[in-house]
Design a protein around this motif. Structure first.
Motif, PDB file in Angstrom:
ATOM      1  N   LYS A 105       0.825  -1.199   0.000  1.00 40.30           N
ATOM      2  CA  LYS A 105       0.000   0.000   0.000  1.00 40.30           C
ATOM      3  C   LYS A 105       0.864   1.256   0.000  1.00 40.30           C
ATOM      4  N   VAL A 106       0.235   2.383  -0.305  1.00 43.51           N
ATOM      5  CA  VAL A 106       0.871   3.696  -0.307  1.00 43.51           C
ATOM      6  C   VAL A 106       0.246   4.493   0.832  1.00 43.51           C
ATOM      7  N   VAL A 107       1.042   5.250   1.554  1.00 43.75           N
ATOM      8  CA  VAL A 107       0.526   6.165   2.570  1.00 43.75           C
ATOM      9  C   VAL A 107       0.659   7.577   1.999  1.00 43.75           C
ATOM     10  N   VAL A 108      -0.439   8.330   2.052  1.00 46.94           N
ATOM     11  CA  VAL A 108      -0.458   9.699   1.546  1.00 46.94           C
ATOM     12  C   VAL A 108      -0.682  10.622   2.740  1.00 46.94           C
ATOM     13  N   VAL A 109       0.203  11.604   2.887  1.00 46.23           N
ATOM     14  CA  VAL A 109       0.162  12.511   4.039  1.00 46.23           C
ATOM     15  C   VAL A 109       0.218  13.969   3.585  1.00 46.23           C
ATOM     16  N   ASP A 110      -0.280  14.858   4.429  1.00 49.83           N
ATOM     17  CA  ASP A 110      -0.085  16.284   4.195  1.00 49.83           C
ATOM     18  C   ASP A 110       0.991  16.786   5.157  1.00 49.83           C
ATOM     19  N   ALA A 111       1.298  18.068   5.093  1.00 50.17           N
ATOM     20  CA  ALA A 111       2.425  18.610   5.862  1.00 50.17           C
ATOM     21  C   ALA A 111       2.263  18.418   7.370  1.00 50.17           C
ATOM     22  N   LEU A 112       1.073  18.658   7.893  1.00 49.08           N
ATOM     23  CA  LEU A 112       0.876  18.520   9.338  1.00 49.08           C
ATOM     24  C   LEU A 112       0.959  17.063   9.781  1.00 49.08           C
ATOM     25  N   SER A 113       0.319  16.180   9.047  1.00 45.35           N
ATOM     26  CA  SER A 113       0.336  14.774   9.462  1.00 45.35           C
ATOM     27  C   SER A 113       1.725  14.161   9.349  1.00 45.35           C
ATOM     28  N   VAL A 114       2.499  14.562   8.353  1.00 38.00           N
ATOM     29  CA  VAL A 114       3.850  14.007   8.230  1.00 38.00           C
ATOM     30  C   VAL A 114       4.713  14.438   9.409  1.00 38.00           C
ATOM     31  N   ARG A 115       4.492  15.645   9.915  1.00 37.22           N
ATOM     32  CA  ARG A 115       5.251  16.089  11.090  1.00 37.22           C
ATOM     33  C   ARG A 115       4.895  15.259  12.310  1.00 37.22           C
ATOM     34  N   CYS A 116       3.626  14.966  12.496  1.00 35.44           N
ATOM     35  CA  CYS A 116       3.187  14.148  13.634  1.00 35.44           C
ATOM     36  C   CYS A 116       3.728  12.730  13.528  1.00 35.44           C
ATOM     37  N   ILE A 117       3.618  12.148  12.364  1.00 37.46           N
ATOM     38  CA  ILE A 117       4.074  10.779  12.146  1.00 37.46           C
ATOM     39  C   ILE A 117       5.583  10.679  12.298  1.00 37.46           C
ATOM     40  N   SER A 118       6.301  11.640  11.728  1.00 32.81           N
ATOM     41  CA  SER A 118       7.769  11.620  11.791  1.00 32.81           C
ATOM     42  C   SER A 118       8.275  11.743  13.219  1.00 32.81           C
ATOM     43  N   ALA A 119       7.521  12.400  14.071  1.00 36.42           N
ATOM     44  CA  ALA A 119       7.925  12.545  15.469  1.00 36.42           C
ATOM     45  C   ALA A 119       7.808  11.229  16.235  1.00 36.42           C
ATOM     46  N   ALA A 120       6.983  10.313  15.723  1.00 34.08           N
ATOM     47  CA  ALA A 120       6.730   9.069  16.453  1.00 34.08           C
ATOM     48  C   ALA A 120       7.288   7.821  15.787  1.00 34.08           C
ATOM     49  N   CYS A 121       7.460   7.846  14.470  1.00 25.06           N
ATOM     50  CA  CYS A 121       7.853   6.639  13.732  1.00 25.06           C
ATOM     51  C   CYS A 121       9.074   6.883  12.865  1.00 25.06           C
ATOM     52  N   ARG A 122       9.777   5.808  12.617  1.00 25.75           N
ATOM     53  CA  ARG A 122      10.849   5.841  11.632  1.00 25.75           C
ATOM     54  C   ARG A 122      10.277   5.336  10.308  1.00 25.75           C
ATOM     55  N   MET A 123      10.885   5.734   9.222  1.00 25.59           N
ATOM     56  CA  MET A 123      10.441   5.280   7.907  1.00 25.59           C
ATOM     57  C   MET A 123      10.499   3.753   7.829  1.00 25.59           C
ATOM     58  N   SER A 124      11.502   3.149   8.437  1.00 27.16           N
ATOM     59  CA  SER A 124      11.612   1.685   8.398  1.00 27.16           C
ATOM     60  C   SER A 124      10.443   1.018   9.120  1.00 27.16           C
ATOM     61  N   ASP A 125       9.918   1.645  10.191  1.00 25.53           N
ATOM     62  CA  ASP A 125       8.741   1.103  10.886  1.00 25.53           C
ATOM     63  C   ASP A 125       7.555   1.052   9.931  1.00 25.53           C
ATOM     64  N   ILE A 126       7.397   2.111   9.155  1.00 26.38           N
ATOM     65  CA  ILE A 126       6.278   2.207   8.216  1.00 26.38           C
ATOM     66  C   ILE A 126       6.447   1.196   7.087  1.00 26.38           C
ATOM     67  N   MET A 127       7.629   1.114   6.538  1.00 28.95           N
ATOM     68  CA  MET A 127       7.887   0.192   5.424  1.00 28.95           C
ATOM     69  C   MET A 127       7.729  -1.274   5.857  1.00 28.95           C
ATOM     70  N   ASP A 128       8.013  -1.562   7.108  1.00 26.37           N
ATOM     71  CA  ASP A 128       7.842  -2.928   7.619  1.00 26.37           C
ATOM     72  C   ASP A 128       6.388  -3.384   7.612  1.00 26.37           C
ATOM     73  N   GLU A 129       5.458  -2.445   7.471  1.00 33.68           N
ATOM     74  CA  GLU A 129       4.026  -2.774   7.480  1.00 33.68           C
ATOM     75  C   GLU A 129       3.441  -2.909   6.082  1.00 33.68           C
ATOM     76  N   GLY A 130       4.294  -3.086   5.073  1.00 33.69           N
ATOM     77  CA  GLY A 130       3.811  -3.300   3.708  1.00 33.69           C
ATOM     78  C   GLY A 130       3.582  -2.026   2.925  1.00 33.69           C
ATOM     79  N   VAL A 131       4.169  -0.934   3.374  1.00 30.97           N
ATOM     80  CA  VAL A 131       4.041   0.345   2.675  1.00 30.97           C
ATOM     81  C   VAL A 131       5.201   0.464   1.698  1.00 30.97           C
ATOM     82  N   THR A 132       4.864   0.699   0.431  1.00 30.51           N
ATOM     83  CA  THR A 132       5.915   0.835  -0.580  1.00 30.51           C
ATOM     84  C   THR A 132       6.392   2.263  -0.719  1.00 30.51           C
ATOM     85  N   MET A 133       5.515   3.227  -0.368  1.00 25.55           N
ATOM     86  CA  MET A 133       5.866   4.624  -0.558  1.00 25.55           C
ATOM     87  C   MET A 133       5.032   5.496   0.373  1.00 25.55           C
ATOM     88  N   VAL A 134       5.641   6.578   0.842  1.00 24.45           N
ATOM     89  CA  VAL A 134       4.917   7.629   1.552  1.00 24.45           C
ATOM     90  C   VAL A 134       4.921   8.835   0.626  1.00 24.45           C
TER      91      VAL A 134
END
Length: 105
Positions: free
Chosen positions: A31-60
């Motif tokens: 799957k693809v995760v689509v974010v806007d500027a505010l949500s990417v800041r919130c997500i980046s503060a809590a997760c690493r890109m590798s955490d997201i990719m480990d869940e079957g995400v091919t692209m943010v």
């Protein structure tokens, strides 16, 4: 950066976000995760890109930038509740013959 403690606000956001991604099951498993500027800041503060990719995400993808259509991939939109972001999500599916993604979650 190690994972934040599970009882911290960062830990809670990280767990909730990763669980949200896990809950979305696609035929391909990707799957693809689509974010806007505010949500990417919130997500980046809590997760690493590798955490997201480990869940079957091919692209943010950034909702606010020009994106390559991926009509065979399903997308998880994580956006702030602004009219601009909502309008961009709607625009992704305006033309039923040429959607940006196969489905939205």
């Amino acid at each position: 950066m190690p994972a934040p403690p599970s009882g911290s606000i960062r830990g809670i956001v990280r767990t909730r976000f990763l669980n949200l991604i896990k809950e979305v099951q696609t035929a391909s498993g990707w799957k693809v995760v689509v974010v806007d500027a505010l949500s990417v800041r919130c997500i980046s503060a809590a997760c690493r890109m590798s955490d997201i990719m480990d869940e079957g995400v091919t692209m943010v993808d950034n909702l606010e930038k020009r994106r390559q259509p991926m009509p065979t991939m399903e997308a998880i939109y994580i956006i702030s509740p602004t009219q601009a972001s909502i309008d961009k999500v709607k625009a992704d599916f305006e033309d039923p013959d040429k959607p940006m993604y196969a489905a939205a979650h």
